[in-house]
Design a protein around this motif. Sequence first.
Motif: not given
Length: 178
Positions: A2-5, A30-31, A86-92, A110-115
Amino acid sequence: MTRVIVLNGVGSVGKSSLAAAVQALSEGPLLHVAMDSFLEMLPEKLKDHPDWISYVMVDDRVEVQVGPVGARLLDGMLGAVAALADAGCDLIFDAVMDRERVAACRARLQPFDAVFVGLVAPLEVIEAREAQRGDRKIGLARAQHGRVHVGVDDDLTLDMAELTPEAAARVLCERFGL
């Protein structure tokens, strides 16, 4: 993964405009989760209350003070962002965070692909935008400008006075493979 921007910057720097541009350009959905949406959940009578979040004029600045209940709201906001991821939603996620709040955000994500993307612009540009919007307390950007990016190590910094939201979105999407 999961991506978090995370878009972090002073109010009126262009976070929401950039988020919309990234959503339009990104290959996948991306939400857009905005800190402002959480603050808007408050009933009108509590929007400037010392237990929640209050705004105090200090010289030519509007200082934001977070009370004990407001701190729970901000912690809950980070929990909601993490729950969506955690629910699998990529988001900004667009927010105004100082060093301590960024550290808390990094820990939660930390558990996600966060930038973490820092959005900057000269104070005079941000203040002009703040005045044009008409929905911000004048002086808020001035108070935030000297604190938001101090001691924060972003993965990317974008100057939103030099880039349109669309150009910034292209840079961000190319850099992080969106």
